[in-house]
Motif scaffolding. Structure first.
Motif: not given
Ligand SMILES: Nc1nc2c(ncn2[C@@H]2O[C@H](COP(=O)(O)OP(=O)(O)OP(=O)(O)O)[C@@H](O)[C@H]2O)c(=O)[nH]1
Ligand SMILES: [Mg+2]
Length: 213
Positions: A14-23, A89-103
């Motif tokens: 949570t809070g890593v920025g997934k929705t922000t990236l999509i927008r 959803y048979n998607t082509n790619g899995i994007i895994f997002m990291i927030d380096p400031t979070q635990d």
């Protein structure tokens, strides 16, 4: 004929920025984003910025991409949605997002969970699933977000990855050796031209893996 599909699932704590990236990708405004609580499917037809540098004799310059981005909730109690999203959803790619400031501990668990959930989509039997995993051609993209909070230092981001995520990332690579593995550092809130290019590059890479051009 000039439209191709590009489909990605975006996962991460949570809070890593997934929705922000999509927008950013769909060109919507970045204000008023609240935590995602269920699987949200966003679809938009776009032109990738990287296409603009193609020769006008190339059909690629004019091609549209119908991007379908599957946004998932990052709150740990809602991670089971990831399994559903990967299965449904048979998607082509899995994007895994990291927030380096979070635990990092919870984020390493999240990455391991992604690997396990994806495995479960391959076969109900774990031995057969592991065998299929060795052959499957998926795309895994590790995106280190919020590089602005690391003073835009790619060196610092590299260090975060090496120190915290290298082991889990290597496990994933070993389990899916025939898949594509990439990583990139971005700031999803940085609206500079240069950052647009880095973000575009993620989708350009996924597109190239799928369509080969
Ligand atoms: N400084 C900075 N903040 C960012 C960046 N990307 C996202 N944020 C902020 O991080 C917060 C969380 O962003 P979201 O996009 O809602 O994160 P999420 O991963 O979708 O979160 P969940 O829906 O709860 O899983 C928001 O306040 C964003 O503005 C970035 O690159 N830099
Ligand atoms: Mg969200």
């Amino acid at each position: 004929m000039l439209t191709r599909d590009l489909s990605v699932t975006i996962l991460g704590n949570t809070g890593v920025g997934k929705t922000t990236l999509i927008r950013r990708l769909t060109g919507e405004k970045l204000e008023d984003i609240s935590p995602t609580t269920s699987i949200e499917v966003h679809q938009k037809t776009i032109r990738l910025r990287s296409q603009s540098i193609k020769s006008s004799f190339s059909i690629e310059k004019y091609r549209n991409y119908r991007v379908r981005a599957i946004d998932c909730p990052g709150d740990m109690s809602l991670w089971p949605y990831w399994k559903k999203a990967l299965a449904d959803y048979n998607t082509n790619g899995i994007i895994f997002m990291i927030d380096p400031t979070q635990d990092s501990k919870v984020q390493i668990d999240a990455l391991t969970q992604v690997s396990n959930y994806f495995l479960m989509t391959l076969d109900d039997d774990v031995v057969r699933a592991e065998r299929k995993a060795r052959k499957v051609k998926a795309i895994f993209f590790l995106v280190v977000n919020k590089v602005d909070l690391l003073d835009y230092s790619k060196g610092k981001a590299d260090q975060v990855i090496r120190e915290n995520y290298q082991t889990a990332w290597n496990h994933l690579k070993e389990r899916y050796p025939n898949s594509g593995h990439y990583w990139e550092t971005i700031s999803a809130t940085d609206e500079s031209e240069q950052m647009y290019e880095s973000i575009d590059g993620i989708f350009e890479t996924i597109k190239r893996e799928i369509y080969g051009d």
